[in-house]
Design a protein around this motif. Structure first.
Motif, PDB file in Angstrom:
ATOM      1  N   HIS A   1      31.431  45.625  42.601  1.00  0.00           N
ATOM      2  CA  HIS A   1      32.244  44.682  41.837  1.00  0.00           C
ATOM      3  C   HIS A   1      31.510  43.360  41.682  1.00  0.00           C
ATOM      4  O   HIS A   1      30.941  42.819  42.641  1.00  0.00           O
ATOM      5  CB  HIS A   1      33.586  44.458  42.544  1.00  0.00           C
TER       6      HIS A   1
ATOM      7  N   GLY B   1      44.289  50.157  37.511  1.00  0.00           N
ATOM      8  CA  GLY B   1      43.010  50.695  37.919  1.00  0.00           C
ATOM      9  C   GLY B   1      42.552  51.781  36.969  1.00  0.00           C
ATOM     10  O   GLY B   1      42.897  51.788  35.778  1.00  0.00           O
TER      11      GLY B   1
ATOM     12  N   ARG C   1      42.533  49.147  44.165  1.00  0.00           N
ATOM     13  CA  ARG C   1      41.938  48.215  45.128  1.00  0.00           C
ATOM     14  C   ARG C   1      41.559  48.927  46.424  1.00  0.00           C
ATOM     15  O   ARG C   1      40.498  48.689  47.005  1.00  0.00           O
ATOM     16  CB  ARG C   1      42.921  47.085  45.420  1.00  0.00           C
ATOM     17  N   ASN C   2      42.448  49.854  46.888  1.00  0.00           N
ATOM     18  CA  ASN C   2      42.175  50.531  48.155  1.00  0.00           C
ATOM     19  C   ASN C   2      40.975  51.460  48.071  1.00  0.00           C
ATOM     20  O   ASN C   2      40.385  51.805  49.097  1.00  0.00           O
ATOM     21  CB  ASN C   2      43.404  51.329  48.599  1.00  0.00           C
TER      22      ASN C   2
ATOM     23  N   LEU D   1      38.133  46.925  42.512  1.00  0.00           N
ATOM     24  CA  LEU D   1      38.778  45.642  42.777  1.00  0.00           C
ATOM     25  C   LEU D   1      39.240  44.942  41.512  1.00  0.00           C
ATOM     26  O   LEU D   1      40.025  43.992  41.584  1.00  0.00           O
ATOM     27  CB  LEU D   1      37.811  44.727  43.551  1.00  0.00           C
TER      28      LEU D   1
ATOM     29  N   ILE E   1      41.137  46.132  39.182  1.00  0.00           N
ATOM     30  CA  ILE E   1      42.525  46.569  38.955  1.00  0.00           C
ATOM     31  C   ILE E   1      42.819  46.718  37.460  1.00  0.00           C
ATOM     32  O   ILE E   1      42.674  47.790  36.896  1.00  0.00           O
ATOM     33  CB  ILE E   1      43.547  45.628  39.633  1.00  0.00           C
TER      34      ILE E   1
ATOM     35  N   THR F   1      33.081  45.909  37.029  1.00  0.00           N
ATOM     36  CA  THR F   1      32.965  46.932  38.056  1.00  0.00           C
ATOM     37  C   THR F   1      32.000  48.011  37.595  1.00  0.00           C
ATOM     38  O   THR F   1      32.112  48.518  36.475  1.00  0.00           O
ATOM     39  CB  THR F   1      34.334  47.561  38.379  1.00  0.00           C
TER      40      THR F   1
END
Length: 832
Positions: free
Chosen positions: A128, A381, A409-410, A414, A416, A440
């Motif tokens: 990212h 995402g 995010r998990n 990041l 999203i 990203t």
């Protein structure tokens, strides 16, 4: 075997051990780095001084060895190329002092630090970039890769940037013309010039000489740019259709512009996206939900709406996949697809939904990677959609989704929320996504993590909202929070609540649950949802099993958990109660029937007795009627009339004969009736006594009737001729034997309470003397009429405590009998 400094170890202070995939033992030493030993040969085969103070070792699922250190963060060794990568606080590690490493069930690495807490290492497939890494802004509105592999991007409203192997570089040729406005589209032409379309300032060409605006377009709001195989530039505008730019051979640096509007077949001039297929056709999507394509710079066909099975929602993005399908992303309508070869025909084409479970139906971007996977970008995402191999499908079959993986995010994505149509695949097969929170990069890898099943367990089971652990059923809870076999709740303890939760460290927010309660009618699994508790109220008696199951964001199902229980029947539904109630009911019915039979028998007996009494009364009345008129009386009466006729006293004879006829008529009339009035009875007795006076000229007597003042003789009734025998007895046996005084008979009537008193008084010789005289004339004679009348009176007074008939002698002051008194007591009956 003992290893120490005596036989080759650089240090006796060992901090960690781990085996690699080749079975070699890695040894971490304090102050001397890392050693690798071949246990079969008992030799040290490698040593790595990259860090002198390792604290822990952990092998990951890709075969890479992770080394935690006391002050240098993490070192990652890749056995494929023997390279080392260091991760420190500069790469967002919470602290450089790593105390421990742990690989979880999903293949994710967890890091315990000294002073920085616990961290989870995100997938290293994603990288990212933000303004902290050199971006001019975090909102990436457009992306483009040129012929030599450079990445061009539009960052926020801060102009254009270029990314190459040396990092990010700001584009300065625009002289600030692209600053302060969104640049929604970027492309490069065959001459290497950069084209930039803005949302309000029109179209620009950027070369070494600077930025050059392109005039002649119908709108300054550019949505999309596309370079076709012939080197022409296609421009999609927000509010004025599509323009086609071709270099003008007659004017170097100039362009011929062709515009397509409604007159050219465009039903909607708000164009949202452009995309070229493998045959050189130019496709477009519109805000109204239609799409179409140009062939040889001519509008060939349009699609959309119900006729093609598409939702009437704005088209945001188009993408062609390796399977030969055109994919269409809608705002709020998901992804739909159809074969491009069918679209190029003239027949009706039916689009079909993608058939994948996406994080959102609000589609912003679509991208097909070199492996043929479809990447779908939303505000939550990206989702990677993997299809079954094309060779496994029948000719023309719609692609079948094999699996879908979500990245948020998990999972290391990041950024999203993705930006519209901001996605590219570079020359190395890496994927780049423009988001609202930075840029990203995704690097494909051969290794693909297979996430472990979520672990589901009961949080709490409650009875009437009170935890079961606080009730008398606490011992029925098993160690996992479920229920032991055999628990049975009372019939009124039928409100149960179940709370459950799954553990999925990879993406806890993506967990969803379903449940069912076996034992209910039509029990089946509920739809998946985020609901983690369920209540069941007023459960009926029976056996139940509650089931719950979780599913992760990538579709991995947990093992279902269950809790079996039963609820008792209420006591009125139990067998013993039903048997008791049945026996009791039978007994009650038996008692009721028996009582009814007794009542019926009693009623019948009373009816029979009543009928017998009535029959007896009738018989007695009949006998009484037969005996009422003494034959001697009738004979004497007729003889007396005859004597009058003999002496020629015909007037007196007719008078007496008329009186005798009236008496006979009264007797016959009354004999046909059940009752007569007291006045009629008294008149009949007066008629009888009058005839007796006529028949006994030598024994004269007087008689009288007396009624009490409170008596209405016409209102009281009694059986007919009931008193006549007593009156006759007073005449025949009382006053008939008098020698010295004139006879007298008095009849009196009065009422007392509910009775009628009839008194017959004579001044005759009395009962005793009368009986002696009767025995002299007729020894052993008993008066049948008097006996029958007495029986009638007793029958009438059957339920009365009053004596119905009473005889008494009348005495003078000296005690001598001077008459007889007869009192007849009858029930008082009124004529209403």
């Amino acid at each position: 075997m003992l290893l120490s400094t005596k036989n080759g170890l650089p240090s006796n202070n060992i901090t960690a051990f781990a085996y690699d995939r080749e079975g070699h033992l890695w040894i971490a030493t304090a102050g001397s780095g890392i050693l690798v030993m071949d246990e079969t040969q008992q030799q040290i085969i490698a040593s790595y001084p990259q860090t002198l103070w390792p604290t822990c070792l952990q092998l990951d699922n890709e075969g890479k060895m992770w080394v935690g250190t006391s002050n240098e963060g993490i070192f990652i060794f890749d056995a494929k190329d023997t390279s080392w990568v260091q991760v420190t606080e500069r790469q967002n590690l919470p602290h450089n002092h790593v105390r421990d490493l742990l690989l979880d069930r999903n293949g994710q690495m967890w890091v315990a630090t000294s002073g920085g807490g616990i961290a989870r290492v995100l997938s290293r497939q994603f990288r990212h970039f933000t303004n902290a890494n050199g971006l001019a802004g975090n909102r990436i509105y457009a992306l483009h890769t040129d012929a030599i592999g450079r990445i061009w991007l539009s960052a926020s409203q801060n102009g254009l940037q270029m990314l190459d192997s040396t990092g990010f570089h700001n584009v300065t040729q625009d002289s600030g013309l692209l600053t302060g406005i969104k640049c929604k589209a970027i492309t490069t032409d065959r001459r290497g010039r950069l084209w930039a379309g803005t949302d309000g300032r029109g179209l620009f060409i950027l070369d070494s000489m600077g930025a050059h605006p392109i005039g002649g377009l119908p709108s300054a709001r550019i949505q999309s740019l596309l370079l076709d195989p012939k080197g022409n530039i296609w421009v999609a505008m927000v509010d004025n259709g599509i323009a086609f730019l071709q270099e003008n051979p007659a004017s170097p640096g100039g362009f011929l512009i062709k515009k397509f509007a409604q007159k050219d077949g465009l039903s909607d001039l708000n164009i949202t996206t452009l995309k070229a297929d493998g045959n050189g056709n130019i496709w477009f999507g519109t805000q109204s939900g239609s799409l179409g394509f140009f062939q040889e710079e001519k509008l060939h066909a349009t699609f959309g709406g119900a006729k093609n099975g598409l939702p009437e929602l704005p088209v945001r993005v188009l993408e062609f996949g390796k399977t030969g399908y055109l994919w269409v992303g809608f705002r709020g309508g998901g992804v739909w697809g159809a074969r491009s070869m069918d679209l190029e025909g003239t027949g009706i084409v039916r689009f079909s939904p993608l058939g994948a479970t996406l994080a959102s139906q609000n589609i912003y971007l679509l991208l097909s990677d070199p492996a043929g996977h479809l990447w779908v970008g939303t505000e939550k995402g990206v989702d990677e959609v993997i299809f079954e191999p094309a060779e496994s499908l029948k000719n023309g079959a719609f692609p079948v989704v094999k699996e879908t993986s979500h990245y948020g995010r998990n999972e290391g994505f990041l950024g999203i929320e993705t930006c519209q149509d901001a996605a590219i695949c570079d020359h190395d097969g890496n994927l780049w996504f423009g988001t609202m929170n930075g840029l990203t990069k995704y690097t494909p890898t051969q290794f693909r993590a297979h996430l472990a099943q979520p672990v589901l367990h009961f949080q709490q089971i409650a009875l009437f909202y009170k935890p079961l652990a606080e009730t008398r059923y606490a011992d029925w809870l098993d160690p996992t929070g479920g229920l032991r076999q055999g628990v049975c709740f009372d019939w009124d303890e039928n409100h149960l609540s179940f709370e459950f939760q799954a553990i999925d460290l990879a993406n806890p927010e993506g967990l969803r649950y379903r449940w069912k309660l076996e034992g209910l009618p039509n029990a089946g699994w509920s739809p998946f949802s985020t609901q983690q508790s369920i209540n069941f109220a007023e459960l009926r008696a029976g056996n139940y099993t509650f089931w719950a199951q979780a599913i992760s964001s990538d579709g991995t199902m947990s093992e279902p958990i269950s809790a079996s229980f039963s609820t008792k029947k209420p006591f009125w539904q139990t067998l013993w109660f039903l048997l008791s109630a049945g026996i009791g009911l039978c007994g009650l019915v038996f008692l009721l029937v028996k009582n009814r039979i007794r009542q019926v028998r009693k009623t019948e007996r009373e009816k029979r007795e009543k009928l017998e009494v009535q029959n007896r009364l009738l018989q007695l009345e009949q006998k009484a009627l037969q005996l009422q008129m003494n034959p001697h009386f009738i004979f004497n009466a007729l003889n007396s009339v005859q004597s009058l006729v003999s002496v020629g006293d015909t007037v007196a004879a007719r008078r007496e004969l008329n009186a005798f006829a009236q008496l006979m008529r009264s007797i016959l009339s009354n004999s046909r009736r059940q009752s007569v009035s007291l006045k009629e009875e008294a008149d009949t007795l007066a008629q009888y006594l009058t005839i007796e006076q006529f028949c006994r000229p030598g024994k004269p007597f007087d008689f009288s009737n007396h009624f009490a003042e409170n008596i209405d003789p016409e209102a009281i009734e009694l059986p007919p001729m009931l008193l006549q025998p007593f009156v006759e007895n007073a005449v025949l046996h009382g006053i008939a034997h008098l020698q010295e005084r004139k006879g007298n008979i008095e009849l009196s009537f009065e009422t007392t309470g509910e009775t009628l008193l009839c008194t017959i008084t004579d001044n005759g010789v009395g009962r005793e003397k009368s009986a002696l005289l009767r025995d002299e004339r007729q020894p052993g004679h008993n008066s049948a009429a008097l006996q029958i009348t007495q029986e009638r009176l007793e029958a009438l007074a059957e339920n009365s405590i009053v004596e119905p008939l009473k005889f008494s002698d009348i005495h003078d002051l000296s005690g001598e009998i001077i008459g007889t008194k007869v009192v007849v007591t009858l029930p008082l009956r009124l004529r209403w």
